[in-house]
Motif scaffolding. Structure first.
Motif, mmCIF file in Angstrom:
data_model
loop_
_atom_site.group_PDB
_atom_site.id
_atom_site.type_symbol
_atom_site.label_atom_id
_atom_site.label_comp_id
_atom_site.label_asym_id
_atom_site.label_seq_id
_atom_site.Cartn_x
_atom_site.Cartn_y
_atom_site.Cartn_z
ATOM 1 N N ILE A 2 39.050 26.865 61.201
ATOM 2 C CA ILE A 2 38.472 28.159 61.566
ATOM 3 C C ILE A 2 39.577 29.132 61.973
ATOM 4 O O ILE A 2 39.538 30.317 61.616
ATOM 5 C CB ILE A 2 37.432 27.999 62.699
ATOM 6 C CG1 ILE A 2 36.269 27.112 62.247
ATOM 7 C CG2 ILE A 2 36.933 29.342 63.189
ATOM 8 C CD1 ILE A 2 35.509 27.615 61.043
ATOM 9 N N CYS A 49 41.037 30.348 58.888
ATOM 10 C CA CYS A 49 40.123 31.316 58.279
ATOM 11 C C CYS A 49 40.270 32.681 58.937
ATOM 12 O O CYS A 49 40.276 33.711 58.257
ATOM 13 C CB CYS A 49 38.669 30.855 58.422
ATOM 14 S SG CYS A 49 38.195 29.529 57.314
ATOM 15 N N ASN A 50 40.381 32.681 60.252
ATOM 16 C CA ASN A 50 40.548 33.953 60.961
ATOM 17 C C ASN A 50 41.828 34.663 60.538
ATOM 18 O O ASN A 50 41.852 35.881 60.381
ATOM 19 C CB ASN A 50 40.512 33.736 62.474
ATOM 20 C CG ASN A 50 39.137 33.349 62.956
ATOM 21 O OD1 ASN A 50 38.131 33.655 62.322
ATOM 22 N ND2 ASN A 50 39.084 32.661 64.081
ATOM 23 N N LYS A 58 41.192 36.134 57.152
ATOM 24 C CA LYS A 58 40.379 37.349 57.280
ATOM 25 C C LYS A 58 41.232 38.521 57.758
ATOM 26 O O LYS A 58 41.068 39.647 57.285
ATOM 27 C CB LYS A 58 39.224 37.107 58.247
ATOM 28 C CG LYS A 58 38.160 36.183 57.688
ATOM 29 C CD LYS A 58 37.097 35.880 58.733
ATOM 30 C CE LYS A 58 36.139 34.818 58.242
ATOM 31 N NZ LYS A 58 35.176 34.417 59.269
ATOM 32 N N ALA A 93 44.343 35.696 50.504
ATOM 33 C CA ALA A 93 44.571 34.403 51.144
ATOM 34 C C ALA A 93 45.415 33.481 50.268
ATOM 35 O O ALA A 93 45.938 32.483 50.751
ATOM 36 C CB ALA A 93 43.236 33.734 51.474
ATOM 37 N N SER A 104 45.111 25.399 51.921
ATOM 38 C CA SER A 104 44.427 26.694 51.977
ATOM 39 C C SER A 104 43.153 26.688 51.147
ATOM 40 O O SER A 104 42.112 27.178 51.586
ATOM 41 C CB SER A 104 45.347 27.810 51.479
ATOM 42 O OG SER A 104 46.467 27.931 52.282
ATOM 43 N N VAL A 157 40.497 24.673 52.946
ATOM 44 C CA VAL A 157 39.977 25.395 54.109
ATOM 45 C C VAL A 157 39.036 26.510 53.652
ATOM 46 O O VAL A 157 37.936 26.657 54.181
ATOM 47 C CB VAL A 157 41.124 25.960 54.978
ATOM 48 C CG1 VAL A 157 40.610 26.961 55.990
ATOM 49 C CG2 VAL A 157 41.848 24.819 55.670
ATOM 50 N N ILE A 158 39.470 27.272 52.682
ATOM 51 C CA ILE A 158 38.634 28.365 52.192
ATOM 52 C C ILE A 158 37.329 27.822 51.616
ATOM 53 O O ILE A 158 36.249 28.341 51.910
ATOM 54 C CB ILE A 158 39.395 29.201 51.149
ATOM 55 C CG1 ILE A 158 40.547 29.957 51.828
ATOM 56 C CG2 ILE A 158 38.467 30.168 50.426
ATOM 57 C CD1 ILE A 158 41.547 30.561 50.873
ATOM 58 N N HIS A 187 35.246 26.243 54.783
ATOM 59 C CA HIS A 187 34.966 26.987 56.010
ATOM 60 C C HIS A 187 34.870 28.499 55.875
ATOM 61 O O HIS A 187 34.285 29.137 56.749
ATOM 62 C CB HIS A 187 36.020 26.646 57.076
ATOM 63 C CG HIS A 187 35.991 25.221 57.493
ATOM 64 N ND1 HIS A 187 35.055 24.723 58.384
ATOM 65 C CD2 HIS A 187 36.757 24.163 57.142
ATOM 66 C CE1 HIS A 187 35.253 23.428 58.551
ATOM 67 N NE2 HIS A 187 36.288 23.067 57.807
ATOM 68 N N CYS A 188 35.468 29.075 54.868
ATOM 69 C CA CYS A 188 35.425 30.541 54.774
ATOM 70 C C CYS A 188 35.471 30.999 53.319
ATOM 71 O O CYS A 188 36.431 31.648 52.899
ATOM 72 C CB CYS A 188 36.534 31.173 55.592
ATOM 73 S SG CYS A 188 38.197 30.480 55.355
ATOM 74 N N VAL A 216 36.482 34.789 52.101
ATOM 75 C CA VAL A 216 37.800 35.408 52.027
ATOM 76 C C VAL A 216 38.277 35.432 50.581
ATOM 77 O O VAL A 216 37.864 34.616 49.764
ATOM 78 C CB VAL A 216 38.850 34.721 52.941
ATOM 79 C CG1 VAL A 216 38.435 34.761 54.380
ATOM 80 C CG2 VAL A 216 39.153 33.330 52.489
#
Length: 88
Positions: A36, A39-40, A43, A52, A76, A79-80, A83-84, A87
């Motif tokens: 997270i 992710c922040n 963003k 990203a 990366s 993660v993307i 969790h996100c 992005v």
């Protein structure tokens, strides 16, 4: 016999990166708070018009996690994806 050892060596050399990629995925699954945070950061970079998947983002992940650029890019992506996905 020498061909056997060469084949064995090449097989092990091929398997090692696959195992390390699996370890990266496990890291993301076991540490969602770290994901997270990443992710922040993505963003934040997006808000500045930086992707990203840019060199700057990959360098951040690489340094933060002590990874080479290829593994940082793989991390990366994991993660993307997990969790996100919003992005870019």
């Amino acid at each position: 016999m020498n061909n056997f050892f060469l084949l064995l060596f090449l097989s092990l050399a091929y398997i090692n990166p696959v195992l390390s990629q699996s370890g990266l995925l496990e890291t993301v699954k076991k540490n969602p708070s770290d994901a997270i945070k990443m992710c922040n950061k993505f963003k934040e970079l997006n808000s500045k018009g930086i992707s990203a998947s840019s060199d700057k983002a990959i360098e951040f992940v690489s340094k933060k996690n002590n990874l080479n650029p290829i593994n940082a890019e793989i991390l990366s992506i994991y993660v993307i994806g997990l969790h996100c996905p919003q992005v870019i």
